[in-house]
Scaffold this active site. Structure first.
Site, PDB file in Angstrom:
ATOM      1  N   GLU A 165       0.825  -1.202   0.000  1.00  0.00           N
ATOM      2  CA  GLU A 165       0.000   0.000   0.000  1.00  0.00           C
ATOM      3  C   GLU A 165       0.861   1.255   0.000  1.00  0.00           C
ATOM      4  O   GLU A 165       0.573   2.229  -0.706  1.00  0.00           O
ATOM      5  CB  GLU A 165      -0.927  -0.011   1.225  1.00  0.00           C
ATOM      6  CG  GLU A 165      -1.985   1.069   1.206  1.00  0.00           C
ATOM      7  CD  GLU A 165      -2.931   0.987   2.388  1.00  0.00           C
ATOM      8  OE1 GLU A 165      -3.772   1.898   2.514  1.00  0.00           O
ATOM      9  OE2 GLU A 165      -2.838   0.036   3.185  1.00  0.00           O
ATOM     10  N   GLY A 204      -8.313   4.840   7.396  1.00  0.00           N
ATOM     11  CA  GLY A 204      -9.119   4.638   8.585  1.00  0.00           C
ATOM     12  C   GLY A 204      -8.483   3.708   9.586  1.00  0.00           C
ATOM     13  O   GLY A 204      -8.637   3.883  10.795  1.00  0.00           O
ATOM     14  N   ALA A 205      -7.744   2.694   9.104  1.00  0.00           N
ATOM     15  CA  ALA A 205      -7.162   1.692  10.005  1.00  0.00           C
ATOM     16  C   ALA A 205      -5.637   1.698  10.023  1.00  0.00           C
ATOM     17  O   ALA A 205      -5.032   1.119  10.917  1.00  0.00           O
ATOM     18  CB  ALA A 205      -7.668   0.299   9.629  1.00  0.00           C
ATOM     19  N   THR A 207      -1.768   3.909   8.601  1.00  0.00           N
ATOM     20  CA  THR A 207      -1.134   5.075   7.986  1.00  0.00           C
ATOM     21  C   THR A 207       0.181   4.632   7.365  1.00  0.00           C
ATOM     22  O   THR A 207       0.833   3.699   7.876  1.00  0.00           O
ATOM     23  CB  THR A 207      -0.918   6.212   9.007  1.00  0.00           C
ATOM     24  OG1 THR A 207      -0.438   7.381   8.321  1.00  0.00           O
ATOM     25  CG2 THR A 207       0.091   5.839  10.077  1.00  0.00           C
TER      26      THR A 207
END
Length: 493
Positions: A165, A204-205, A207
């Site tokens: 990610e 949201g979960a 970073t």
């Protein structure tokens, strides 16, 4: 003799006309083929709080094996993130069907079979997989079964690692800033001087941070290596699970609940005065990020009420406690939780919740740390009634949380990633660049184009088109000449 020449001239005229019509049809057909010489891909970004479908396109002829990708369309799927459907996995597939049907109208039918459709899930599903792997697999299986009923080319349905990610977010940021390939007069070239930008993503979960350091000093920190447009890049990446905005706020509320001597009301200094919210014990402790702190008398349906007090100083104090900075004591190259990090350098692009927080504070794309601190402090003193006037279009669940996310963002960037006032000024907070949303899915698509074969017929078609053009010019000239000859012979028999 004159009659014979006239017959010849007329024959030449009609033959030229026939050839011109035939060539024109062929020319138009070839042109149409070339104009549709685009490839398409569909990426579903399955985040922790929502899922978005993106349609990307790129010319069939790639640049050093990487596509020149642009966003064609995106569709935000109604409802929460797919991880919330663990009790009803079929609903996860049903929820995304409407957006997928819309993509059928965006992509040309003749391109359906070559259009890859992929879903990549992020931290919400990463946490669910750790907590309940069979439930996570059932959700992915239902979505995969849906994809296989579509006329598209089935790609992948999987869960991204935090590292992946971060890498894809870095690729997106640098592609959009023109650091990987530049466009000049419709021609693409590699920048003469390569200066890449770092990427800061707040979901949201989790970073993520990614940038190219001067050098990586820790032998245990394995750099990411990516090849794009024929060039290799070495990147430092790090992803922090449970440190996304939503999970961080959940941990913040759990800390308040555990530290409070009285059972009611539980005071939330990061929420505005005049705002109250009741949550269930399951809301607080149902996540993997807080499950270890369940109280002995835990009952999932029991309710807890929090009331906002609008106290910026206390808010900063409680947000700071969400990080383990002690693990980095005495370590120069360390962010938090004992994680190695080289010194940040160069420009950075911050997006996702970073962007939405700065937007709520009504700040420009770039601003000083002093401006941010002063604006945030003032914002955190606003009452709930004042915030509803200031941010009339925002939903309550976002509006009440901007003071928290602002303080969280400040602590993460300054105390965590070690941005100084000078380096802070080099951060730009973006949602879009040239019509393309800044997110990891664009980088994912760029990486996918590296594996999709280019269409070698593109150049052949260009050559054939050039030949047709020349033939058209020759016979058009011949037609005009024959008409002129016929005219002269009729006028002067």
């Amino acid at each position: 003799m004159v009659a014979k020449k006239l017959i010849i001239a007329i024959s030449v005229m009609f033959c030229s006309l026939l050839i011109i019509i035939s060539v024109s049809i062929a020319f138009a057909t070839k042109k149409k083929i070339l104009s549709s010489g685009l490839k398409y891909g569909i990426i579903l970004d399955a985040g922790s709080s929502r899922t978005t479908a993106f349609v990307y396109q790129w010319p069939a002829e790639k640049k050093h094996n990487t596509g020149l990708v642009t966003e064609k369309y995106h569709c935000r799927i109604e409802g929460p993130g797919i991880a919330t459907y663990k009790e009803n996995p079929k609903q996860a597939a049903i929820a995304i069907l409407d957006c997928l049907n819309r993509t059928l109208k965006i992509i040309p039918k003749e391109r359906y079979s070559t259009t890859q459709v992929c879903l990549a899930a992020t931290a919400g599903m990463r946490l669910l997989e750790l907590q309940d792997k069979p439930a996570a697999q059932r959700i992915l299986s239902e979505i995969e079964a849906l994809f296989k009923t579509l006329p598209f080319n089935f790609g992948r349905v999987h869960i991204l690692t935090g590292r992946e990610e971060a890498i894809y977010a870095w690729i997106s940021a640098n592609y959009l800033k023109g650091n990987l390939v530049k466009r000049n007069n419709k021609q693409y070239r590699h920048p003469f001087i390569v200066r890449t930008s770092g990427a800061l993503d707040l979901g949201g979960a989790s970073t993520q941070i990614a940038f190219t350091p001067r050098r990586i000093l820790n032998k245990l920190a394995t750099p990411a290596k990516v090849m794009l447009y024929g060039h290799k890049y070495v990147i430092y990446t790090q992803s922090f699970e449970c440190y996304g905005k939503d999970e961080a706020e959940r941990r913040y509320l759990v800390n308040i609940y555990q530290a409070s001597e009285s059972k009611w009301p539980y005071q939330s200094p990061c929420w505005p005065s005049g705002y109250n919210e009741t949550v269930s014990m399951k809301d607080l402790f149902g996540s993997l990020c807080t499950a270890s702190k369940k109280p002995a008398n835990y009952k999932p349906d029991d309710e807890i009420t929090f009331t906002g007090t609008g106290n910026p100083a206390k808010c900063q104090e409680l947000v700071y406690l969400l990080f383990d900075f002690k693990a980095c004591a005495g370590k120069h190259y360390c962010s938090f939780s004992g994680i190695y990090q080289p010194t940040v350098r160069g420009k950075f692009m911050a997006f996702s919740a970073f962007y939405y927080t700065k937007r709520a504070l009504k700040l420009p794309t770039s601003f000083t740390l002093t401006t941010f601190t002063e604006t945030l402090w003032s914002f955190c003193t606003k009452s709930w009634a004042e915030l509803k006037v200031m941010l009339p279009k925002d939903k309550d669940r976002y509006r009440k949380g901007y003071c928290f996310s602002g303080n969280y963002m400040r602590t993460l960037l300054i105390s965590g990633y070690k941005f100084k006032p000078a380096s802070w000024k080099r951060i730009s907070f973006n949602k879009k660049v040239d019509g393309n949303e800044v997110n990891w899915s664009l980088g994912y698509m760029l990486n996918v184009t590296n594996q999709i074969p280019r269409e070698i017929k593109g150049k052949e078609n260009m050559i054939k088109l050039a030949i047709l053009s020349k033939v058209l010019i020759v016979f058009s000239s011949l037609l005009m000449f024959s008409i002129f000859i016929i005219y002269q012979m009729i006028k002067h028999p």
